[in-house]
Motif scaffolding. Sequence first.
Motif, PDB file in Angstrom:
ATOM      1  N   THR A  41      -7.571   1.663  -5.045  1.00 31.58           N
ATOM      2  CA  THR A  41      -7.249   0.241  -5.108  1.00 31.58           C
ATOM      3  C   THR A  41      -6.871  -0.273  -3.723  1.00 31.58           C
ATOM      4  OG1 THR A  41      -4.900   0.638  -5.581  1.00 31.58           O
ATOM      5  CG2 THR A  41      -6.407   0.543  -7.463  1.00 31.58           C
ATOM      6  N   ARG A  60       0.865  -1.184   0.000  1.00 27.11           N
ATOM      7  CA  ARG A  60       0.000   0.000   0.000  1.00 27.11           C
ATOM      8  C   ARG A  60       0.901   1.234   0.000  1.00 27.11           C
ATOM      9  NH1 ARG A  60      -5.234   0.695   1.431  1.00 27.11           N
ATOM     10  NH2 ARG A  60      -5.313  -1.447   2.238  1.00 27.11           N
ATOM     11  N   THR A  74      -2.204   4.803  -3.158  1.00 26.54           N
ATOM     12  CA  THR A  74      -3.211   3.737  -3.175  1.00 26.54           C
ATOM     13  C   THR A  74      -4.622   4.278  -2.971  1.00 26.54           C
ATOM     14  OG1 THR A  74      -1.630   2.087  -2.396  1.00 26.54           O
ATOM     15  CG2 THR A  74      -3.962   1.610  -2.077  1.00 26.54           C
ATOM     16  N   GLY A  98      -4.059  -1.773  -3.211  1.00 18.35           N
ATOM     17  CA  GLY A  98      -2.611  -1.827  -3.182  1.00 18.35           C
ATOM     18  C   GLY A  98      -2.070  -2.516  -4.418  1.00 18.35           C
ATOM     19  N   SER A  99      -0.816  -2.313  -4.666  1.00 18.53           N
ATOM     20  CA  SER A  99      -0.167  -2.936  -5.818  1.00 18.53           C
ATOM     21  C   SER A  99       0.532  -4.224  -5.390  1.00 18.53           C
ATOM     22  CB  SER A  99       0.856  -1.972  -6.422  1.00 18.53           C
ATOM     23  OG  SER A  99       1.834  -1.601  -5.451  1.00 18.53           O
TER      24      SER A  99
END
Length: 458
Positions: free
Chosen positions: A106, A97, A101, A108-109
């Motif tokens: 979203t 995160r 974010t 998190g990536s």
Amino acid sequence: MKERARILVVGGGYVGMYTALRLQRRLKREIGRGEAEITVVTPDPYMTYQPFLPEAAAGAISPRHVVVPLRRVLDRCRVVIGEATAVDHAARTATVRTPATEEEGTDGSRIEYDELVLAPGSVARTLPIPGLADHAVGFKTVEEAIGLRNHVLEQMDIASSTRDPAVRDAALTFVFVGGGYAGVEALGELEDMARYATRYYHNVRPEDMKWILVEASDRILPEVGEEMGRYTVTELRRRNIDVRLETRLDSCADRVAVLSDGSRFPTRTVVWTAGVKPHPVLAATDLPLNERGRLCCTAELAVDGAPHAWAAGDAAAVPDVTAGEEGRQCAPNAQHALRQARVLGDNVVHSLRGEPLETYAHKYAGSVASLGLHKGVAQVYGRKLKGYPAWLMHRTYHLSRVPTFNRKARVAAEWTLAGLFKREIVSLGSLEHPRAEFELAAGGKPSQDPPHNPKGSS
């Protein structure tokens, strides 16, 4: 190496920074050829040298010299500012995160990796004590240290300007909970600073202030040995500091510190330094943990039973092969963390190249602690020191350990100037509310609450 390696380092503290630094040096050619990639995920763009926090709080060191900028030091690594919230080692992915974010909407990536180094460190270990979350402050970050310095000086300003004895008494009462390094050194340095500052207040004397150290066990500073621990208690009490052993904080609700021995102290300052616990991200992994929530590791700093996963420092339960007894583990302190990081970095490289791994073995050398300007205790290789020699050893040791020549030179210069000029006793509490004056000038109502910042002080 046979194929491209993606190395993910979670954490930018002692272990995270030194491991990444070791990796980028050992894999310099591979990184240049695109055969290796190092990603460091850290919540802050800097590493904090925590042993210098008490001196930063006392004004002996500038806050910016207590931290090391990661992007400058780790110039061959990709530094991602964010929090790792989960790790799926079976799938070799980590969920991160970042500050963007929430803006992106979203969860998190996801970062994929081949080798994982878990070094998220620790967080403050708190208890369900009434009022603790509302009124107490920790002492693990540079923000907390500087916020506490400003707060102490502001309380002296309040005491100097009020005629209400109850307000004055609460402002000049400072309660520290925890008799380890952080609590004792923070108390010693801040009391020393406040005592010096009283010479510039016409109606506040050193004896007007109450400094109270609360410790649940029967001694303080166990790392320096029982004898030096007793000396520290005697030294603090000689400075009119109330040291209460085998005592707990039961409540600090309504700005009243209630202790287990029945004592009650109206106070506006409660500093919580009663231990740490492993970072919560460890519980959000599929890696083996011990009963204390730390990663089960081998003497080679690999996570036990999890290939391509490594750990060290506060997050890892590493066997102490020098102890001579089975089941003994390395203490989660900076001395071990710095040395483990070097071995960990080397072992990751050995693993990538198919070479034998090294065993981490370091016999604990001892401990040093500062109790204020020219005061300290130390036990190094069985030798006991106290007073000025211990304080000088404390400064010499930590100056040699602070990362980068840049920081060493700046800290040494500040110490030299501090010996030539008077101490600074300026409070910059407005730094915590930088927009307050502008909001008032613009016709708005300045916020009474600090902006949301889980790392800042209140």
